[in-house]
Design an enzyme around this catalytic site. Structure first.
Site, PDB file in Angstrom:
ATOM      1  N   ASP A   1      43.306  40.773  49.654  1.00 22.41           N
ATOM      2  CA  ASP A   1      42.489  40.085  48.402  1.00 22.41           C
ATOM      3  C   ASP A   1      42.895  38.466  48.458  1.00 22.41           C
ATOM      4  OD1 ASP A   1      41.829  38.762  46.018  1.00 22.41           O
ATOM      5  OD2 ASP A   1      42.674  40.163  44.865  1.00 22.41           O
TER       6      ASP A   1
ATOM      7  N   LYS B   1      35.773  30.418  42.654  1.00 24.86           N
ATOM      8  CA  LYS B   1      37.304  30.054  42.575  1.00 24.86           C
ATOM      9  C   LYS B   1      37.619  28.772  43.591  1.00 24.86           C
ATOM     10  CE  LYS B   1      39.292  34.417  40.962  1.00 24.86           C
ATOM     11  NZ  LYS B   1      39.597  34.223  39.526  1.00 24.86           N
TER      12      LYS B   1
ATOM     13  N   HIS C   1      46.163  42.059  40.742  1.00 23.82           N
ATOM     14  CA  HIS C   1      45.063  41.787  39.767  1.00 23.82           C
ATOM     15  C   HIS C   1      44.432  43.193  39.487  1.00 23.82           C
ATOM     16  CE1 HIS C   1      41.044  40.590  38.265  1.00 23.82           C
ATOM     17  NE2 HIS C   1      41.609  39.512  38.030  1.00 23.82           N
TER      18      HIS C   1
ATOM     19  N   GLN D   1      42.821  34.092  45.659  1.00 23.67           N
ATOM     20  CA  GLN D   1      43.486  32.897  45.378  1.00 23.67           C
ATOM     21  C   GLN D   1      44.210  32.224  46.458  1.00 23.67           C
ATOM     22  OE1 GLN D   1      43.639  31.507  42.314  1.00 23.67           O
ATOM     23  NE2 GLN D   1      43.126  33.423  40.904  1.00 23.67           N
TER      24      GLN D   1
ATOM     25  N   CYS E   1      44.872  39.603  33.761  1.00 23.03           N
ATOM     26  CA  CYS E   1      44.401  40.838  34.542  1.00 23.03           C
ATOM     27  C   CYS E   1      45.440  41.259  35.297  1.00 23.03           C
ATOM     28  CB  CYS E   1      43.089  40.594  35.106  1.00 23.03           C
ATOM     29  SG  CYS E   1      41.563  39.882  34.210  1.00 23.03           S
TER      30      CYS E   1
END
Ligand code: PMP
Length: 404
Positions: free
Chosen positions: A199, A225, A122, A202, A363
Site C-alpha cells: 500500500d 495524496k 490503514h 503514503q 483510520c
C-alpha cells in the site's frame, strides 16, 4: 533549485486566511493541495477536448483517449513498472486494495487460507480482508511492532505456513511515518512462494518508488495524496497475477464480446476497468506526476526529511510531549499527544490559530489499540511546507499547553 516561495505560488490556497490567521496546512497525509498546472490541465481538457475515451472514431474522442493513455505511460514511468498493461486506474488506494482482496480471494484462496497484514495498516487494508473472511472463511494474521513503531520481521518470518496465500502491508504508516522495509518483506514472502502487495498511499508522494526494485506483485496508491485530483488512483500488478485474477466489476470497456450465453473479457489493463474511466482525472494525475518530476522527487524527499527532523526536535522539547513513531528515517508524518490534553481539544485549538492538523484514530484503530490510546494529533508535510510553519505549530502547541 528548490525555491520554496516559488513553489508556494503554484498553490494559491496556501495564501488564504482562516480565522484571520495565515493558513498553515499540515494535513497532507489526508490530502495534498493541488498546483495550478493540475487545475489548468483538467479545465483545458473539459473546455476543449472532452469526449468519452476508447473506440470513438471522432477527433475529440481520439484526443481524449491519447491523453488518457499517455497518463498511463506517465504513471508506468513514475513507478518504473515494466508495462502499461500492468497499470490499472482505480478510484484510489482503497479501491485498489478492495479489488485485489476480492479477486485474489475468489481465485486463489479457500477456507482456512491466510493473508498477512501488519498492525499499522490503514482500515482500507484490513476491512476488505474481513469482508472476504466473512464470505470465504479466510484468516488474517498480523505482524506485530515494537514501541518505536518498527515491524517485527523475525515474528513475520515465523508466520508463514502452507495456508499463507498473500502478504499485504503499508509502505509507510499514515500514523507513525515508519517506512517499512518492503523489499525485505517481499523477499521473505517470495522465499515462501507467496506474493506480496504494498500500500503506497503514503510513499509515492514522498520518495522514489520502483516497483521492479521492490519486486512486489501488487502496488496501490492514490492521486489526491500526491498533488493530483481526487477520485483517481492506481493499481500496479504483475501481468502473471493480473492474468490469473477474475474481473472485479463487469460493464462496458472491460469486455471483448458479450452475448447472453458467453462473455469474454478485454486484455489487460482494461479487464479491470469497467465503465467510463475518469479520463480527466488521469490527465490531472499525469500532470501532477510531471510537476513532481520537474521539482525532482529526491529534492522533495530531502526537503520533507529536513522538515520531519526539525518538527520532531521542536516537539520533543515541549513539556509532556509524547511522540508516536520514532524510528530513524521516518517519513513526513508526526503524531503526538501532550500531557492529558485530548487530541480533539488540541486539534480544535490549533485550528483557531490557523493550523490544520488531523486528530483521531486516522483510520487505524487496531494501531491505536496497540498503542493503548484513542487517537493522536497528526501533522503531516508536503513539498510546500516550511520550517516557519513548523515553528507556528510548535508555538501553537505551547500556547494550548499553557491554557490547560
Ligand atoms: N492506506 C494508507 C496508508 C493511507 O494513508 C490511506 C489514506 N489515508 C489509504 C490507504 C486510503 O487512501 P484513499 O482514501 O485515497 O483510498
Amino acid at each position: 533549485m528548490f525555491d520554496i516561495q516559488k513553489i508556494r505560488e503554484d498553490f494559491p490556497i496556501l495564501s488564504r486566511m482562516v480565522y484571520n490567521k495565515p493558513l498553515v496546512y499540515l494535513d497532507n497525509a489526508a490530502t495534498t493541495q493541488k498546483p495550478l498546472c493540475v487545475l489548468d490541465a483538467m479545465r483545458e481538457e473539459y473546455l476543449n477536448v472532452n469526449a468519452n475515451v476508447h473506440r470513438g472514431v471522432h477527433y475529440l474522442s481520439q484526443q481524449a483517449t491519447d491523453l488518457h493513455e499517455e497518463a498511463r505511460e506517465t504513471v508506468r514511468r513514475f513507478i518504473n513498472a515494466p508495462s502499461t498493461s500492468e497499470i490499472i486506474f482505480t478510484r484510489g488506494t482503497t479501491e485498489g486494495l478492495n479489488l485485489v482482496a476480492a479477486s485474489f480471494t475468489e481465485e486463489m484462496m479457500k477456507e482456512g487460507d491466510e493473508v498477512i497484514v501488519s498492525v499499522m495498516e490503514h482500515h482500507s487494508n484490513i476491512v476488505p480482508w474481513q469482508l472476504q473472511a466473512a464470505k470465504k472463511g479466510i484468516a488474517i494474521r498480523v505482524i506485530p511492532m515494537d514501541e518505536t513503531g518498527k515491524l517485527d520481521i523475525k515474528e513475520y518470518e515465523k508466520m508463514f505456513n502452507e495456508h499463507t496465500k498473500l502478504v499485504s502491508v503499508a509502505h509507510v504508516s499514515n500514523v507513525l511515518g515508519t517506512v517499512n522495509p518492503v523489499k525485505q518483506i517481499v523477499k521473505i514472502a517470495h522465499d515462501h512462494g507467496v506474493p506480496a502487495m504494498i500500500d503506497g498511499a503514503q510513499s509515492t508522494p514522498h520518495f522514489r518508488v520502483d516497483v521492479q526494485d521492490i519486486d512486489c506483485d501488487f502496488f496501490v496508491f492514490s492521486g489526491h495524496k500526491m498533488y493530483g485530483p481526487t477520485g483517481i488512483g492506481v493499481l500496479y500488478g504483475k501481468e502473471q497475477w493480473l492474468d490469473k485474477l477474475p474481473p472485479y466489476q463487469g460493464g462496458g470497456e472491460m469486455i471483448e464480446s458479450v452475448s447472453f450465453e458467453k462473455t469474454t473479457f478485454e486484455r489487460l489493463p482494461f479487464k479491470f476497468e469497467a465503465g467510463t474511466p475518469d479520463y480527466v482525472a488521469t490527465h490531472g494525475l499525469a500532470t501532477a506526476i510531471k510537476y513532481i518530476e520537474n521539482i525532482g522527487i529526491d529534492n522533495i524527499s530531502r526537503h520533507e526529511q529536513e522538515l520531519t527532523e526539525y518538527c520532531m526536535k521542536r516537539l520533543e522539547a515541549i513539556d509532556g510531549m509524547r511522540l508516536f513513531g520514532t524510528v530513524k528515517g521516518k517519513d513526513a508524518v508526526v503524531s503526538f499527544l501532550v500531557g492529558n490534553i485530548h487530541h480533539l481539544d488540541m486539534g480544535t485549538l490549533l485550528d483557531r490559530l490557523g493550523i490544520a492538523v488531523r486528530t483521531g484514530h486516522h483510520c487505524a484503530q487496531p494501531l491505536m489499540d496497540r498503542l493503548g490510546i484513542q487517537g493522536t494529533v497528526r501533522a503531516s508535510f508536503a513539498l510546500y511546507n516550511t520550517k516557519e510553519e513548523i515553528d507556528v505549530l510548535a508555538n501553537g502547541i505551547e500556547r494550548v499547553v499553557k491554557m490547560f
